[in-house]
Design a protein around this motif. Structure first.
Motif, PDB file in Angstrom:
ATOM      1  N   LEU A 216       1.157  -1.389   0.198  1.00 44.48           N
ATOM      2  CA  LEU A 216       0.065  -0.159   0.100  1.00 44.48           C
ATOM      3  C   LEU A 216       0.522   1.415   0.191  1.00 44.48           C
ATOM      4  CD1 LEU A 216      -2.282  -0.917   2.802  1.00 44.48           C
ATOM      5  CD2 LEU A 216      -2.631  -1.373   0.603  1.00 44.48           C
ATOM      6  N   ARG A 217       1.357   1.920  -0.892  1.00 46.38           N
ATOM      7  CA  ARG A 217       2.430   2.990  -1.002  1.00 46.38           C
ATOM      8  C   ARG A 217       0.652   4.484  -1.291  1.00 46.38           C
ATOM      9  NH1 ARG A 217       7.026   0.744  -2.334  1.00 46.38           N
ATOM     10  NH2 ARG A 217       6.809  -1.502  -3.686  1.00 46.38           N
ATOM     11  N   ARG A 218       1.977   5.358  -0.419  1.00 51.91           N
ATOM     12  CA  ARG A 218       2.149   6.435   0.076  1.00 51.91           C
ATOM     13  C   ARG A 218       2.770   7.231  -1.062  1.00 51.91           C
ATOM     14  NH1 ARG A 218      -0.574   6.341   5.686  1.00 51.91           N
ATOM     15  NH2 ARG A 218       1.979   5.036   5.533  1.00 51.91           N
ATOM     16  N   ALA A 219       1.950   8.607  -1.202  1.00 56.04           N
ATOM     17  CA  ALA A 219       3.222   9.287  -1.197  1.00 56.04           C
ATOM     18  C   ALA A 219       3.158  10.231  -0.090  1.00 56.04           C
ATOM     19  CB  ALA A 219       2.462  10.837  -2.098  1.00 56.04           C
ATOM     20  N   ASP A 220       4.991  10.866   0.373  1.00 53.75           N
ATOM     21  CA  ASP A 220       5.539  10.909   1.681  1.00 53.75           C
ATOM     22  C   ASP A 220       5.254  10.429   2.769  1.00 53.75           C
ATOM     23  OD1 ASP A 220       6.309  12.875  -0.768  1.00 53.75           O
ATOM     24  OD2 ASP A 220       4.840  14.092  -0.680  1.00 53.75           O
ATOM     25  N   ARG A 221       4.779   9.686   2.859  1.00 55.46           N
ATOM     26  CA  ARG A 221       4.364   8.552   3.471  1.00 55.46           C
ATOM     27  C   ARG A 221       5.188   7.080   3.741  1.00 55.46           C
ATOM     28  NH1 ARG A 221       0.462  10.531   7.120  1.00 55.46           N
ATOM     29  NH2 ARG A 221      -0.720  12.596   6.485  1.00 55.46           N
ATOM     30  N   GLU A 222       5.195   6.069   4.506  1.00 56.91           N
ATOM     31  CA  GLU A 222       5.792   5.515   5.053  1.00 56.91           C
ATOM     32  C   GLU A 222       4.695   4.467   4.546  1.00 56.91           C
ATOM     33  OE1 GLU A 222       6.775   1.988   8.081  1.00 56.91           O
ATOM     34  OE2 GLU A 222       7.565   3.481   8.517  1.00 56.91           O
ATOM     35  N   ASP A 223       5.239   3.191   3.727  1.00 56.45           N
ATOM     36  CA  ASP A 223       4.196   2.330   2.763  1.00 56.45           C
ATOM     37  C   ASP A 223       4.257   1.577   3.669  1.00 56.45           C
ATOM     38  OD1 ASP A 223       4.678   3.220   0.196  1.00 56.45           O
ATOM     39  OD2 ASP A 223       6.233   2.695  -0.401  1.00 56.45           O
ATOM     40  N   GLN A 224       3.187   0.859   3.109  1.00 60.34           N
ATOM     41  CA  GLN A 224       2.082  -0.038   4.277  1.00 60.34           C
ATOM     42  C   GLN A 224       2.267  -2.056   3.614  1.00 60.34           C
ATOM     43  OE1 GLN A 224       1.077   0.079   7.185  1.00 60.34           O
ATOM     44  NE2 GLN A 224       1.896   1.776   7.260  1.00 60.34           N
ATOM     45  N   TYR A 225       3.163  -3.214   4.594  1.00 66.93           N
ATOM     46  CA  TYR A 225       2.987  -4.427   3.488  1.00 66.93           C
ATOM     47  C   TYR A 225       2.222  -5.244   3.631  1.00 66.93           C
ATOM     48  CZ  TYR A 225       5.021  -8.406   1.328  1.00 66.93           C
ATOM     49  OH  TYR A 225       5.033 -10.197   1.130  1.00 66.93           O
ATOM     50  N   CYS A 226       1.204  -5.998   3.529  1.00 61.64           N
ATOM     51  CA  CYS A 226       0.893  -7.398   4.108  1.00 61.64           C
ATOM     52  C   CYS A 226       0.198  -8.286   2.966  1.00 61.64           C
ATOM     53  CB  CYS A 226      -1.046  -6.216   3.845  1.00 61.64           C
ATOM     54  SG  CYS A 226      -1.072  -4.773   4.771  1.00 61.64           S
ATOM     55  N   ARG A 227       1.353  -9.000   3.885  1.00 66.16           N
ATOM     56  CA  ARG A 227       1.382 -10.985   3.211  1.00 66.16           C
ATOM     57  C   ARG A 227      -0.299 -11.327   2.990  1.00 66.16           C
ATOM     58  NH1 ARG A 227       0.325 -14.308   7.127  1.00 66.16           N
ATOM     59  NH2 ARG A 227       0.243 -13.640   8.549  1.00 66.16           N
ATOM     60  N   LEU A 228      -0.032 -11.990   1.860  1.00 69.48           N
ATOM     61  CA  LEU A 228      -0.753 -12.533   1.172  1.00 69.48           C
ATOM     62  C   LEU A 228      -1.178 -14.334   1.928  1.00 69.48           C
ATOM     63  CD1 LEU A 228      -0.343 -12.605  -2.953  1.00 69.48           C
ATOM     64  CD2 LEU A 228      -1.855 -11.158  -1.282  1.00 69.48           C
ATOM     65  N   LEU A 229      -2.414 -14.325   1.970  1.00 68.91           N
ATOM     66  CA  LEU A 229      -2.440 -15.978   2.998  1.00 68.91           C
ATOM     67  C   LEU A 229      -2.343 -17.107   1.737  1.00 68.91           C
ATOM     68  CD1 LEU A 229      -5.298 -15.442   5.197  1.00 68.91           C
ATOM     69  CD2 LEU A 229      -2.542 -14.956   6.044  1.00 68.91           C
ATOM     70  N   PRO A 230      -1.945 -17.736   1.565  1.00 76.02           N
ATOM     71  CA  PRO A 230      -1.720 -18.880   0.266  1.00 76.02           C
ATOM     72  C   PRO A 230      -2.990 -20.413   0.955  1.00 76.02           C
ATOM     73  CG  PRO A 230      -0.542 -20.079   2.535  1.00 76.02           C
ATOM     74  CD  PRO A 230      -0.867 -18.655   2.857  1.00 76.02           C
ATOM     75  N   GLN A 231      -3.725 -20.399   1.740  1.00 84.82           N
ATOM     76  CA  GLN A 231      -5.014 -21.688   1.321  1.00 84.82           C
ATOM     77  C   GLN A 231      -5.907 -20.795   0.431  1.00 84.82           C
ATOM     78  OE1 GLN A 231      -3.681 -19.709   4.337  1.00 84.82           O
ATOM     79  NE2 GLN A 231      -2.818 -21.382   5.157  1.00 84.82           N
ATOM     80  N   GLU A 232      -6.945 -21.534  -0.123  1.00 83.48           N
ATOM     81  CA  GLU A 232      -7.673 -21.501  -1.231  1.00 83.48           C
ATOM     82  C   GLU A 232      -9.203 -20.372  -0.116  1.00 83.48           C
ATOM     83  OE1 GLU A 232     -10.299 -23.143  -5.018  1.00 83.48           O
ATOM     84  OE2 GLU A 232      -8.571 -24.732  -3.021  1.00 83.48           O
ATOM     85  N   PHE A 233      -9.506 -19.755  -0.742  1.00 81.76           N
ATOM     86  CA  PHE A 233     -11.069 -18.664  -0.521  1.00 81.76           C
ATOM     87  C   PHE A 233     -11.589 -19.522  -0.306  1.00 81.76           C
ATOM     88  CE2 PHE A 233     -13.882 -15.093   0.177  1.00 81.76           C
ATOM     89  CZ  PHE A 233     -12.739 -15.008   1.832  1.00 81.76           C
ATOM     90  N   PRO A 234     -12.802 -19.749   0.117  1.00 83.25           N
ATOM     91  CA  PRO A 234     -14.344 -20.141   0.033  1.00 83.25           C
ATOM     92  C   PRO A 234     -14.456 -19.688  -0.735  1.00 83.25           C
ATOM     93  CG  PRO A 234     -13.973 -19.162   2.310  1.00 83.25           C
ATOM     94  CD  PRO A 234     -13.070 -18.924   1.739  1.00 83.25           C
ATOM     95  N   ASP A 235     -15.553 -20.126  -1.535  1.00 82.46           N
ATOM     96  CA  ASP A 235     -15.892 -20.949  -3.233  1.00 82.46           C
ATOM     97  C   ASP A 235     -17.355 -20.284  -2.587  1.00 82.46           C
ATOM     98  OD1 ASP A 235     -16.931 -20.008  -5.419  1.00 82.46           O
ATOM     99  OD2 ASP A 235     -17.126 -22.357  -5.782  1.00 82.46           O
ATOM    100  N   PHE A 236     -17.257 -18.251  -2.435  1.00 81.92           N
ATOM    101  CA  PHE A 236     -18.654 -17.391  -2.436  1.00 81.92           C
ATOM    102  C   PHE A 236     -19.229 -17.184  -3.066  1.00 81.92           C
ATOM    103  CE2 PHE A 236     -15.495 -14.679  -3.422  1.00 81.92           C
ATOM    104  CZ  PHE A 236     -16.208 -14.035  -3.698  1.00 81.92           C
ATOM    105  N   ARG A 237     -18.973 -17.415  -4.268  1.00 84.51           N
ATOM    106  CA  ARG A 237     -19.263 -17.681  -5.819  1.00 84.51           C
ATOM    107  C   ARG A 237     -20.852 -18.502  -5.990  1.00 84.51           C
ATOM    108  NH1 ARG A 237     -15.055 -14.340  -7.256  1.00 84.51           N
ATOM    109  NH2 ARG A 237     -15.366 -12.833  -8.028  1.00 84.51           N
ATOM    110  N   LEU A 238     -20.289 -19.442  -5.664  1.00 82.85           N
ATOM    111  CA  LEU A 238     -20.956 -20.862  -5.852  1.00 82.85           C
ATOM    112  C   LEU A 238     -22.687 -20.496  -4.604  1.00 82.85           C
ATOM    113  CD1 LEU A 238     -21.463 -23.551  -7.098  1.00 82.85           C
ATOM    114  CD2 LEU A 238     -20.211 -24.202  -5.613  1.00 82.85           C
TER     115      LEU A 238
END
Length: 365
Positions: A216-238
């Motif tokens: 999450l990159r911002r002008a003139d401020r420290e960027d923020q980093y967030c990890r990705l989770l490797p597990q499969e997300f539930p199939d909510f569309r189904l």
């Protein structure tokens, strides 16, 4: 077993959850002396009345409390012990936040690895969206993905989705400029939550994806980093695609609904929707029903919810009025803003507790 009856160190270890070696260490540290030591063999014995101290000792060490603080807590009164525990937890959380910030700086210094540009969003809007969908997350060690937020982009919008299997919240954001690529990933909800305060202070936030996280990159401020989770997300569309047609639609005041839910004395609440009526009754069998003015179309319906499930879904709706799309007493209910449909939450109803069900059917003694 009487409190004064001696038990060998092995038995005491099994009952307290501490190993025999840990008990020897704590005895040498002065935190938990054995009740008796055989002078010939050196074998150690404990009593049942030492179990509370042993259990407390184990739990305090599980939260990484230093031995000196553990001793102070064990020997303090309830108020002082509570203060010491709170101070320790605050230090742990502060250290974790500092470690997270330092880790971001270290990763930034490893090399200028360009991220895939996802979208540019208004900071306050993104922060609100994250907080709204996070109400549908949960912490389950075996299913960490249920604590994450699914972020998806197409060439028109950015969609945030979260689910704890009982609720499903989705918020669609329209960036100032359409995204240039399609992308999907599940981001750590805890790390997004930690980044919200900084994101809210930024006029624009540029979201970039890497192999293992998002920036999450911002002008003139420290960027923020967030990890990705490797597990499969539930199939909510189904799940959403399999829902039947709406049979009853209710539109009512968000504040009025929240006040009614706050007044509920039990864990469950029933919505008694009148056929083609202009009001619904919110209440269970243990309390008087509270009428709420509402616009109702469709058939009459009684449907039950856990208060802790329904309340967050209503409270995060955008705007003064909420719309409930009902399909039946055992099917998910869709809750959204009556005038702004970009935040949608699906909530699972519940069966009433057996005593309440019996009373409703007239079979309780």
């Amino acid at each position: 077993m009487p409190d004064s009856e001696l038990m060998p160190i092995g038995d005491f270890a099994r009952r307290s959850g501490l190993t025999s070696s840990a008990l020897r260490f704590y005895a040498d540290s002065g935190l938990l002396h054995p009740a008796e030591v055989d002078p010939a063999s050196g074998y150690r014995y404990y009593t049942a009345d030492q179990m509370n101290r042993a259990t407390a000792l184990r739990r305090l060490r599980e939260i990484s409390m230093p031995l000196t603080t553990v001793e102070a807590v064990l020997d303090a009164g309830p108020e002082e012990a509570t203060r010491l525990i709170d101070d320790h937890v605050a230090r742990v959380l502060g250290d974790a936040a500092a470690a997270r910030r330092t880790a971001v700086l270290i990763k930034s210094s490893l090399g200028d690895v360009p991220g895939l540009p996802i979208a540019t969003l208004k900071g306050p809007v993104l922060a609100d969206a994250v907080e709204q969908v996070l109400t549908a997350t949960t912490r389950e060690p075996d299913l960490p993905v249920l604590g994450g937020v699914r972020i998806e982009t197409d060439h028109e919008a950015v969609t945030l989705t979260a689910t704890d299997r009982y609720r499903l919240s989705t918020r669609t954001l329209m960036p100032p400029e359409p995204p240039t690529t399609t992308w999907a990933g599940t981001v750590s909800g805890d790390e997004l939550r930690a980044a919200v305060a900084e994101v809210r202070r930024s006029a624009l936030v540029r979201v970039e994806a890497t192999a293992h996280g998002i920036w999450l990159r911002r002008a003139d401020r420290e960027d923020q980093y967030c990890r990705l989770l490797p597990q499969e997300f539930p199939d909510f569309r189904l799940m959403l695609a399999s829902l039947p047609e709406v049979t009853t639609r209710v539109t009512l005041s968000k504040d009025g609904a929240l006040r009614a839910l706050e007044a509920c004395g039990g864990e469950q609440v029933a919505l008694h929707v009148a056929d083609h009526g202009t009001e619904i009754l919110v209440g269970g069998d243990e309390q008087p029903a509270m009428p709420l003015p509402a616009a109702v179309t469709g058939r009459a319906l009684d449907i039950w919810f856990e208060v802790t499930t329904l309340y967050p879904a209503v409270s995060t709706a955008v705007g003064p009025d909420v719309m409930l799309d009902l399909r039946g007493p055992d099917l998910p209910v869709t809750i959204r803003s009556a005038d702004r449909g970009d935040l949608t939450t699906s909530v699972m109803p519940v069966h009433p507790n057996p005593p309440s069900e019996q009373r409703r059917q007239g079979t309780a003694p």
